[in-house]
Design a protein around this motif. Structure first.
Motif: not given
Length: 417
Positions: A143-153, A186-190, A194-203
């Protein structure tokens, strides 16, 4: 936490699910293609009854298998969790349960034994504690990866992830930790989203480092056990599992019809304090099905699980389906190293949900401009990104047409379609 209830919560929940499934079956058209896999499993699992001894352990295992597991965990989700909004509610409920259990474990800590400070949820063990924390953490990360453009969630899910990470690390249970890493990868690969927001893995990575530092400062046995395992160390638990797997592999060629459900303990020659009398099963789902249920049952189950995971990977086009697919991989990986058929409840539920996914007729890479579509007649306007090429746009139009959805000509791809 719920010991004060005057009734058995599992029984009450099972009755509610059964009632919901009956209402769903009576009020909607039965999705027979979705019901076919659980019905096949119901048939092939009966083969393991042929040689079963039906002693106390065997009879108890069979009773749970042919009630809770087959009808509750496999059949009911096909009838109840057929809509995405219901699947999302199931995911959020699982997240709430995992977070609540983890927070309770941190506030009222229990240790695995007098010699170890590995955290456990009161009344269970390290594996069960790590499984529920790991499943909830997987949901948070996706959900963090999927909501990368929504700071509050995003910040909210990061806050939920913190105690889940602490509990997962300090249980020292290696199976759920490995399962989480594999399922997330595997979820990210599929999932293209999710692949478009991998930068959100940093936090998330920074949060993980903080958790590890906190565990090191407390001298956590759980973290030390994980580090030793990664470094190639072997403990009594690992050696016991290797012995059980070896016995299973030796017995399978000699038992084409299986030894009978619950009767692996008649084969096991291990004498170890690590296993109680009712835990003599292979600690590997596939080996257990082959050695107790027979070759045909094992082959059918392996084929169904493989086909279902493939369907889940191809259908992971949105966060809900990506999470369900990830949970299926997470629970299957756990089932390869611990628990028996009835213990691995989340596996059967997630596989059953994947069976209800509609077919996906192709992938549509993100277009530069979104295309909106409306249902015929009145209704809200929705947005999607159909793809760049005529073939993909045509596939989208063909897929939407049977559902009464008309694509508006507001982009080049839609106009071509």
């Amino acid at each position: 936490m719920l010991a004060w209830l005057p009734v058995d919560l599992t029984l009450v929940a099972a009755l509610v699910v059964l009632a919901s499934a009956i209402v769903s079956a009576l009020t909607t058209r039965l999705p027979f293609p979705h019901l076919l896999p659980p019905l096949v499993l119901l048939v092939v699992f009966t083969f393991g009854l042929i040689a079963a001894s039906f002693d106390a352990y065997s009879a108890a295992k069979v009773a749970v298998m042919f009630s809770v597991t087959l009808f509750g965990l496999i059949l009911a989700p096909v009838l109840v969790l057929t809509e995405k909004r219901r699947q999302f509610r199931f995911i959020i409920a699982l997240l709430v349960v995992g977070f609540t259990a983890s927070l309770y474990t941190l506030v009222f800590p229990e240790t695995a034994s007098a010699e170890s400070n590995r955290l456990v949820f009161e009344g269970t063990n390290t594996i069960g504690t790590a499984r529920i924390a790991g499943a909830a953490l997987l949901i948070c990360i996706v959900l963090v990866l999927a909501r990368a453009r929504r700071p509050q969630p995003t910040m909210g899910f990061l806050a939920l992830a913190a105690p889940l990470m602490v509990v997962l690390v300090m249980t020292g249970s290696r199976g759920p930790q490995l399962a989480l890493a594999l399922a997330l990868g595997l979820a990210i690969i599929a999932s293209p989203q999710l692949r478009r927001h991998l930068r959100n893995l940093l936090p998330l990575a920074l949060l993980g480092l903080a958790v590890i530092a906190a565990a090191l400062s407390r001298g956590s046995d759980g973290l030390q056990k994980t580090i030793a395992f990664v470094a190639g160390g072997e403990d009594n638990s690992t050696l016991t599992r290797v012995s059980l797997w070896s016995e299973s592999l030796t017995a399978i060629p000699q038992l084409p019809w299986g030894h009978g459900w619950g009767d692996f303990n008649a084969l096991a020659q291990l004498t170890t304090s690590e296993l109680s009398e009712d835990m003599f099963y292979p600690h590997n789902l596939i080996l257990e099905i082959f050695v107790e249920g027979g070759w045909l049952t094992g082959i059918v189950v392996v084929a169904l699980v493989a086909a279902t995971l493939l369907k889940g990977a191809l259908s992971a086009v949105d966060p809900v389906r990506a999470i369900i697919f990830g949970l299926a991989v997470f629970s299957l990986t756990n089932a390869m190293v611990s628990g028996d058929i009835n213990d691995n409840r989340l596996l059967w539920v997630t596989l059953a949900i994947i069976w209800t996914f509609p077919p996906v007729n192709g992938r549509f890479p993100a277009a530069r401009r979104p295309t909106h579509f409306t249902r015929w007649g009145s209704g809200p306007r929705h947005w999607l990104r159909p793809g760049r090429e005529l073939r993909e746009g045509q596939a989208l139009a063909d897929h939407m047409a049977p559902h009464g959805i008309e694509i508006s000509r507001t982009s080049k791809a839609a106009e071509q379609a």
